[in-house]
Design a protein around this motif. Structure first.
Motif, mmCIF file in Angstrom:
data_model
loop_
_atom_site.group_PDB
_atom_site.id
_atom_site.type_symbol
_atom_site.label_atom_id
_atom_site.label_comp_id
_atom_site.label_asym_id
_atom_site.label_seq_id
_atom_site.Cartn_x
_atom_site.Cartn_y
_atom_site.Cartn_z
ATOM 1 N N ALA A 32 0.839 -1.209 0.000
ATOM 2 C CA ALA A 32 0.000 0.000 0.000
ATOM 3 C C ALA A 32 0.874 1.259 0.000
ATOM 4 N N PHE A 33 1.947 1.230 0.759
ATOM 5 C CA PHE A 33 2.890 2.352 0.812
ATOM 6 C C PHE A 33 3.509 2.606 -0.554
ATOM 7 N N LEU A 34 4.009 1.564 -1.183
ATOM 8 C CA LEU A 34 4.654 1.706 -2.494
ATOM 9 C C LEU A 34 3.664 2.201 -3.547
ATOM 10 N N ALA A 35 2.449 1.716 -3.501
ATOM 11 C CA ALA A 35 1.422 2.172 -4.451
ATOM 12 C C ALA A 35 1.098 3.644 -4.223
ATOM 13 N N ALA A 36 0.967 4.045 -2.963
ATOM 14 C CA ALA A 36 0.634 5.436 -2.644
ATOM 15 C C ALA A 36 1.730 6.393 -3.097
ATOM 16 N N LEU A 37 2.989 5.982 -2.951
ATOM 17 C CA LEU A 37 4.108 6.854 -3.335
ATOM 18 C C LEU A 37 4.032 7.293 -4.794
ATOM 19 N N GLN A 38 3.490 6.454 -5.627
ATOM 20 C CA GLN A 38 3.483 6.723 -7.060
ATOM 21 C C GLN A 38 2.395 7.696 -7.504
ATOM 22 N N GLY A 39 1.480 8.047 -6.602
ATOM 23 C CA GLY A 39 0.411 8.937 -7.017
ATOM 24 C C GLY A 39 0.269 10.189 -6.175
ATOM 25 N N LEU A 40 1.258 10.501 -5.356
ATOM 26 C CA LEU A 40 1.148 11.653 -4.466
ATOM 27 C C LEU A 40 1.446 12.965 -5.186
ATOM 28 N N PRO A 41 0.678 14.015 -4.890
ATOM 29 C CA PRO A 41 1.029 15.332 -5.435
ATOM 30 C C PRO A 41 2.206 15.923 -4.671
ATOM 31 N N GLY A 42 2.902 16.855 -5.283
ATOM 32 C CA GLY A 42 4.022 17.519 -4.628
ATOM 33 C C GLY A 42 5.266 16.654 -4.616
ATOM 34 N N ASP A 43 6.230 17.075 -3.830
ATOM 35 C CA ASP A 43 7.506 16.367 -3.722
ATOM 36 C C ASP A 43 7.549 15.562 -2.431
ATOM 37 N N VAL A 44 8.185 14.393 -2.490
ATOM 38 C CA VAL A 44 8.371 13.543 -1.317
ATOM 39 C C VAL A 44 9.844 13.165 -1.248
ATOM 40 N N VAL A 45 10.437 13.372 -0.074
ATOM 41 C CA VAL A 45 11.828 13.011 0.176
ATOM 42 C C VAL A 45 11.825 11.979 1.295
ATOM 43 N N LEU A 46 12.313 10.791 0.992
ATOM 44 C CA LEU A 46 12.362 9.698 1.956
ATOM 45 C C LEU A 46 13.782 9.518 2.468
#
Length: 172
Positions: free
Chosen positions: A107-121
């Protein structure tokens, strides 16, 4: 854009990731995954909070519900910094329910691919040392390695930090 910062303990990865996030947007959310299970960890958390003070960060604690926090907090024109994935992973691996972890990870990996904006992990690279002796430690290292590979596969940019020096492994 999805960026992934890896490095060993005290490598400078969090500092580098925070600087990157600051350069990306003035609307910054810090998702913290740590839990203060002992005084030393509480001191580490306080140190990170002090470092962010005054830089316009909004902090959200998500020791387990990371996917939900990301989905709720992501916004176009904003940046989310997640620090760190290995603490989040340890919160799940210690439950000893591998089937539940698999569902959470997917679920985490799927969500990462559709998030708006920038994400830094941000995550600790734990697979460069000796093979741990205990079953739980080996499972943790294995799961971290799998998670890192899957994130690196979908990330736009992957950075390894060693001794405070960034090495871009993928992207610009």
């Amino acid at each position: 854009m999805l960026e992934f910062y890896l490095g060993g303990a005290r490598s400078g990865k969090s500092r580098c990731a925070e600087a990157r996030a600051i350069s990306l947007s003035q609307r910054r959310t810090y998702i913290a995954t740590a839990t203060a299970g002992d005084p030393e960890m509480a001191a580490r958390i306080a140190h990170h909070q002090t470092q962010r003070a005054g830089d316009g960060w909004r902090t959200v604690d998500a020791p387990e519900a990371l996917t939900e926090a990301l989905s709720r907090e992501a916004q176009e024109g904003g940046v989310i910094l997640v620090d760190c994935l290995t603490l989040w992973l340890s919160n799940w691996v210690c439950k000893e329910d591998s089937a539940q972890w698999q569902v959470v990870r997917e679920a985490f990996l799927a969500a990462l691919q559709g998030l708006p904006g920038d994400v830094v992990l941000v995550s600790n690279e734990v697979g460069c040392g000796i093979v741990p002796m205990g079953e739980l430690s080996r499972r943790f290292v294995d799961e971290a390695g799998r998670l890192h590979q899957q994130i690196a596969n979908i990330a736009d940019r992957v950075v390894l930090v060693t001794a405070g020096i960034e090495q871009v492994l993928k992207g610009k």
